[in-house]
Design a protein around this motif. Structure first.
Motif, PDB file in Angstrom:
ATOM      1  N   PHE A   1      64.905  55.336  78.922  1.00 12.91           N
ATOM      2  CA  PHE A   1      64.319  55.447  80.269  1.00 12.91           C
ATOM      3  C   PHE A   1      62.901  55.968  80.212  1.00 12.91           C
ATOM      4  N   THR A   2      62.012  55.372  80.992  1.00 14.60           N
ATOM      5  CA  THR A   2      60.663  55.922  81.096  1.00 14.60           C
ATOM      6  C   THR A   2      60.606  56.812  82.337  1.00 14.60           C
ATOM      7  N   ALA A   3      59.798  57.860  82.266  1.00 18.83           N
ATOM      8  CA  ALA A   3      59.685  58.776  83.397  1.00 18.83           C
ATOM      9  C   ALA A   3      58.886  58.106  84.518  1.00 18.83           C
TER      10      ALA A   3
ATOM     11  N   PRO B   1      54.767  52.932  76.630  1.00 13.00           N
ATOM     12  CA  PRO B   1      55.741  53.787  77.320  1.00 13.00           C
ATOM     13  C   PRO B   1      55.934  55.117  76.603  1.00 13.00           C
ATOM     14  N   LEU B   2      56.030  56.180  77.391  1.00 11.14           N
ATOM     15  CA  LEU B   2      56.134  57.521  76.785  1.00 11.14           C
ATOM     16  C   LEU B   2      57.539  57.851  76.292  1.00 11.14           C
ATOM     17  N   ASN B   3      58.522  57.035  76.619  1.00 11.72           N
ATOM     18  CA  ASN B   3      59.863  57.316  76.064  1.00 11.72           C
ATOM     19  C   ASN B   3      59.928  56.973  74.579  1.00 11.72           C
ATOM     20  N   ARG B   4      58.902  56.272  74.095  1.00 10.08           N
ATOM     21  CA  ARG B   4      58.844  55.916  72.665  1.00 10.08           C
ATOM     22  C   ARG B   4      57.885  56.838  71.931  1.00 10.08           C
TER      23      ARG B   4
END
Ligand code: PMP
Length: 352
Positions: free
Chosen positions: A36-38, A46-49
């Motif tokens: 999930f991305t914020a 994407p910051l979830n990676r």
């Protein structure tokens, strides 16, 4: 005999962190990342990676800027991190010593203390030049790093290229001469980043914090021989440069942004010389040192009065004390900021 032999033996063969593979257009179930991305995530990646273990896009752009190859460069979190990595790599605690030339950037001695490396202070001469003779005499078998900050913080003075060359030869193949070029863009002197192959014991530090106006991004670089960079890379934390920083720095290193920075540097240098002329008019200013940086070191009659007065006007200057007891370092701000500082000082002229 190569410089890498000076690196702590237990680190020389250290492998970099073996990170989970990152391949585009695959389902990544190998790094315990969130799927999930914020909602606040508005970055290109994407910051979830996790970011790349090392920011290759920045390394490529910096290598181009510094005229070296990517295997001669490590992107660091400001040049501060590069200094820390050098101490950890080159100084066996309680054994190695390093040479610094005070008054100079305080973090060299700070990181030396953390690593328990002995600091040998070879003071600059009275007019803030390198004392080559004394530096040469202070070198011994256990000297692993010699710091040359040029232009130097907080004096603003530069070492001559011939002096740095002389030091590189005098230091010999197993002692690194670390040329900290944090302020080089404000100077007329050539950078040493192009001399890495000529001098295998040369390490150059650069930063985006000053001329590029990117202090908040925490980005810099160490430039050195590939075998030295390989070990520094192995010591540095994996994923050291965060995705928002990578993207901000990619933008900062675009051609348009660099052209704007060049114009800012030119304006700042002109403004530095204007501020120098204005300060020189004041009766209580005793001396202004020549500066190749974005600040001036100024000797006053009474530093306490100056520090108190400017602070009351909401202006912060830097006082160091010690061997700079009568001096204050003044960073060059915008024309408006500098005018406010000069106006505050001129009020004192009226009262004296
Ligand atoms: N070197 C010198 C000479 C400096 O003055 C500074 C910051 N004041 C640094 C290195 C470190 O800067 P940064 O970590 O922001 O690159």
């Amino acid at each position: 005999m190569s410089l890498v032999e000076r690196i702590r033996p237990e680190l020389r063969a250290l492998s970099p962190y073996s990170a989970a593979e990152q391949v585009d257009d695959t389902i990544r179930l190998n790094a315990n990342e969130s799927p999930f991305t914020a909602p606040t995530d508005h970055f290109r990646r994407p910051l979830n990676r996790y970011p790349k273990v090392r920011p290759d896009t920045i390394a490529e752009r910096l290598a181009l800027r510094f005229n070296c190859s990517t295997d001669e460069l490590l992107v660091t979190r400001g040049s501060s991190e590069a200094i820390d990595l050098l101490f950890r790599a080159f100084c066996t605690a309680g054994k190695n010593n390093v040479l610094i030339s005070p008054p100079t950037f305080s973090m060299y001695a700070h990181y030396a203390r953390i690593q328990n490396a002995a600091v040998r202070a070879v003071p600059l001469t009275a007019d803030f030049k390198l004392d080559l003779h004394a530096t040469r005499s202070a070198l011994d078998e256990d000297t692993s790093l010699v710091f040359v900050c040029s232009p130097n913080n907080p004096t603003g003075t530069s070492a001559e290229p011939e002096e740095i060359e002389e030091l590189l030869v005098a230091a010999g193949p197993k002692t690194a001469v670390v040329v900290d070029e944090a302020y080089i863009e404000f100077s007329e002197h050539p950078s040493f980043t192009t001399r890495i192959r000529e001098f295998p014991n040369l390490i150059v530090l650069r930063t985006l914090s000053k001329a590029l106006g990117f202090a908040g991004a925490r980005c810099g670089a160490a430039i050195a021989a590939p075998d030295v960079i390989r070990v520094l890379n192995a010591i540095q934390a994996p994923y050291a440069v965060a995705t928002p920083v990578v993207e901000a720095v990619e933008d900062a290193l675009s051609e348009a942004s660099l052209a704007a920075c060049d114009a800012n540097v030119k304006a700042l240098v002109e403004e530095r010389e204007r501020v120098r002329r204005e300060l020189a008019e004041l009766r209580f200013v005793n001396r202004i040192w020549p500066s190749d940086a974005n600040f001036l070191l100024v000797e006053f009659d009474d530093v306490d009065t100056i520090m108190g007065l400017t602070r009351e006007s909401g202006i912060l200057l830097r006082f160091f004390g010690g061997d700079l007891a009568n001096c204050i370092r003044i960073s060059i701000g915008s024309v408006d900021e500098n005018e406010k500082m000069l106006r505050a000082l001129r009020t004192l002229e009226k009262h004296s």
